[in-house]
Design an enzyme around this catalytic site. Sequence first.
Site, short mmCIF file in Angstrom:
data_model
loop_
_atom_site.label_atom_id
_atom_site.label_comp_id
_atom_site.label_asym_id
_atom_site.label_seq_id
_atom_site.Cartn_x
_atom_site.Cartn_y
_atom_site.Cartn_z
N GLU A 94 -25.40 8.84 -6.40
CA GLU A 94 -24.19 8.29 -6.18
C GLU A 94 -23.33 8.22 -7.65
O GLU A 94 -24.03 7.81 -8.76
CB GLU A 94 -24.44 6.67 -5.85
N GLU A 144 -31.27 -0.58 1.59
CA GLU A 144 -30.60 0.57 1.18
C GLU A 144 -31.31 1.35 -0.02
O GLU A 144 -31.80 0.67 -0.80
CB GLU A 144 -29.18 -0.02 0.87
#
Length: 268
Positions: free
Chosen positions: A162, A157
């Site tokens: 974010e 990932e």
Amino acid sequence: MALSRRGFLVGSGAGLGLGLGPVASARTGAAAWETVISGSFANYGTFESVWNYRYPWGSDHNGSARMYASASDHNHVYLEGSTLVLKATRITWDEGTSSADPHLPIRYHSGAVHAKQHVLVSDQFPNWEVRGEFQAPSARGTWPAFWLTGVNSWPPESDILEYKGDARNWFNTYRNASGGWSNTIRPVSNPGSWHEYRAWIAKVSPTDVDIHYYLDGTWVGQHRGAAFVGKPLWVVINLQMEGSSGGSGPTSDTLYRARNLYVGRTRS
């Protein structure tokens, strides 16, 4: 030599701290650059030829929002000109809990999309660029993301954007083989205005990559991604809510906008 963000040779590795491209291998200089995704938000026909609605695995993930969108349902995923908009709306009824860990109560309907084209680092495609411009919510309880995640397994990932309920962007890489996360956390002035978030992913061994992260064209960090090579990755844009961004999220609609989404790669 180093590559600019569009793959042209621009100098040496000394330029890393100046926002130039990451150091490339000797063979990269002879590689051909090609665009994979560009202009995909021009209209619904183009958008739906490049992107799928919701998450690759369905409607639920690790927050309190459930994703609702389709070619006939644009309440939570829609286009404004050449801009993609994801909208989270608070619901007032009981819709159960998320099917994904930690199984939070569903308190919002929201939107997510994922690209049909995978990012796959290999001998044939040793370098990838993934970037976009975003207006991201950052209030408590809002959890927007622009990220890459494994198609066949997790990890790998890489999180390019974010926000977890405040005005700091988390650039994250799951190190995979060695376990755990690498995090570069940067404060962002007014995340709700347009900013560019970018990752350059370069193959550095038969199994590993280096991921260089950029904010508004400035290099901010480098992470090693172990065992990324040969692992296809989804490109995901989503507006999750609460969870890691805190409880008691907003009661009014939350909007997350994206434009100029670009994916490119070198072909050896």
